[in-house]
Scaffold this motif. Structure first.
Motif, PDB file in Angstrom:
ATOM      1  N   VAL A 171      -4.522  -3.260  -3.736  1.00 57.43           N
ATOM      2  CA  VAL A 171      -5.197  -1.815  -3.636  1.00 57.43           C
ATOM      3  C   VAL A 171      -6.437  -2.306  -3.318  1.00 57.43           C
ATOM      4  O   VAL A 171      -7.228  -1.349  -2.485  1.00 57.43           O
ATOM      5  CB  VAL A 171      -4.867  -1.329  -4.939  1.00 57.43           C
ATOM      6  CG1 VAL A 171      -5.828   0.081  -4.801  1.00 57.43           C
ATOM      7  CG2 VAL A 171      -3.412  -0.721  -5.236  1.00 57.43           C
ATOM      8  N   ASP A 204      -9.464   3.865  -5.115  1.00 56.41           N
ATOM      9  CA  ASP A 204      -8.440   2.780  -5.024  1.00 56.41           C
ATOM     10  C   ASP A 204      -8.265   2.223  -6.757  1.00 56.41           C
ATOM     11  O   ASP A 204      -7.183   1.957  -7.051  1.00 56.41           O
ATOM     12  CB  ASP A 204      -9.172   1.561  -4.712  1.00 56.41           C
ATOM     13  CG  ASP A 204      -9.216   1.692  -3.053  1.00 56.41           C
ATOM     14  OD1 ASP A 204      -8.504   2.772  -2.703  1.00 56.41           O
ATOM     15  OD2 ASP A 204      -9.798   1.056  -2.521  1.00 56.41           O
ATOM     16  N   ILE A 252      -5.622   4.595  -7.908  1.00 52.16           N
ATOM     17  CA  ILE A 252      -4.084   4.020  -7.407  1.00 52.16           C
ATOM     18  C   ILE A 252      -3.545   3.058  -8.040  1.00 52.16           C
ATOM     19  O   ILE A 252      -2.619   2.798  -8.465  1.00 52.16           O
ATOM     20  CB  ILE A 252      -4.365   3.773  -5.896  1.00 52.16           C
ATOM     21  CG1 ILE A 252      -4.544   5.161  -4.807  1.00 52.16           C
ATOM     22  CG2 ILE A 252      -3.101   3.160  -5.189  1.00 52.16           C
ATOM     23  CD1 ILE A 252      -4.939   4.879  -3.734  1.00 52.16           C
ATOM     24  N   TYR A 275      -2.259  -1.022   0.580  1.00 49.79           N
ATOM     25  CA  TYR A 275      -1.444  -0.027  -0.157  1.00 49.79           C
ATOM     26  C   TYR A 275       0.121  -0.028  -0.072  1.00 49.79           C
ATOM     27  O   TYR A 275       0.716   0.063  -1.105  1.00 49.79           O
ATOM     28  CB  TYR A 275      -1.866   1.495   0.179  1.00 49.79           C
ATOM     29  CG  TYR A 275      -3.296   1.901   0.047  1.00 49.79           C
ATOM     30  CD1 TYR A 275      -4.166   1.437  -1.346  1.00 49.79           C
ATOM     31  CD2 TYR A 275      -4.189   2.018   1.042  1.00 49.79           C
ATOM     32  CE1 TYR A 275      -5.380   1.798  -1.409  1.00 49.79           C
ATOM     33  CE2 TYR A 275      -5.535   2.241   1.136  1.00 49.79           C
ATOM     34  CZ  TYR A 275      -6.165   2.265  -0.104  1.00 49.79           C
ATOM     35  OH  TYR A 275      -7.397   2.562  -0.323  1.00 49.79           O
ATOM     36  N   THR A 328      -7.101  -2.864   0.245  1.00 48.55           N
ATOM     37  CA  THR A 328      -6.546  -1.734   0.727  1.00 48.55           C
ATOM     38  C   THR A 328      -5.122  -2.193   1.613  1.00 48.55           C
ATOM     39  O   THR A 328      -4.800  -1.221   2.474  1.00 48.55           O
ATOM     40  CB  THR A 328      -7.582  -1.043   2.012  1.00 48.55           C
ATOM     41  OG1 THR A 328      -7.650  -2.058   3.045  1.00 48.55           O
ATOM     42  CG2 THR A 328      -8.733  -0.571   1.363  1.00 48.55           C
TER      43      THR A 328
END
Length: 143
Positions: free
Chosen positions: A112, A15, A18, A117, A115
């Motif tokens: 992020v 994460d 990302i 995304y 979660t």
């Protein structure tokens, strides 16, 4: 606090990576446009926002009010960082797009970490497209 065992840290590392990558896209634009914040600042903002949420997961688990307070703190901190990017010279104000981009980048980090995304990707896309389009429109006005 549970001990660090095995590869339990990998989801956090994923994460953070990302968040870093999405913020890098926005930072690249700001760097290319020679703005006050760029490739160093934007990824750090996203990673920090994501990290604050991750670091407090154990404290906020099962307590949505506690999680909301952590997120509120991140949002407030983003306001201070963004405020530092805004400069006033005479009757002109500069840095509002960079400040708004920093705020969006904080939202990417939070999304992020939670979660979400899809939300993080959409925020990144809208921010990058807006910065790109507006830069080209402004350069056409000047030239």
């Amino acid at each position: 606090m549970p001990p660090l065992t095995g590869l339990a840290f990998l989801p956090h590392l994923r994460d953070l990576g990302i968040a870093y990558a999405l913020a890098f896209i926005i930072g690249w634009n700001r760097e290319k446009e020679d703005r006050s914040a760029g490739l160093r600042t934007f990824p750090l903002v996203a990673v920090a926002a994501c990290g604050f949420i991750q670091a407090t997961e154990g404290l906020t688990q099962g307590e949505p009010e506690a999680a909301a307070r952590i997120i509120e703190g991140v949002i407030t901190g983003m306001g201070f960082i963004g405020g530092g990017a805004i400069l006033k010279h005479g009757g002109e104000v500069h840095g509002t797009a960079t400040a708004a981009s920093l705020w969006a980048t904080g939202a990417i980090g939070v999304a992020v970490a939670l979660t979400a995304y899809d939300v993080a990707i959409v925020i990144c896309g809208f921010t990058a497209v807006t910065l790109y389009i507006m830069a080209h429109l402004k350069s056409r006005e000047r030239g």
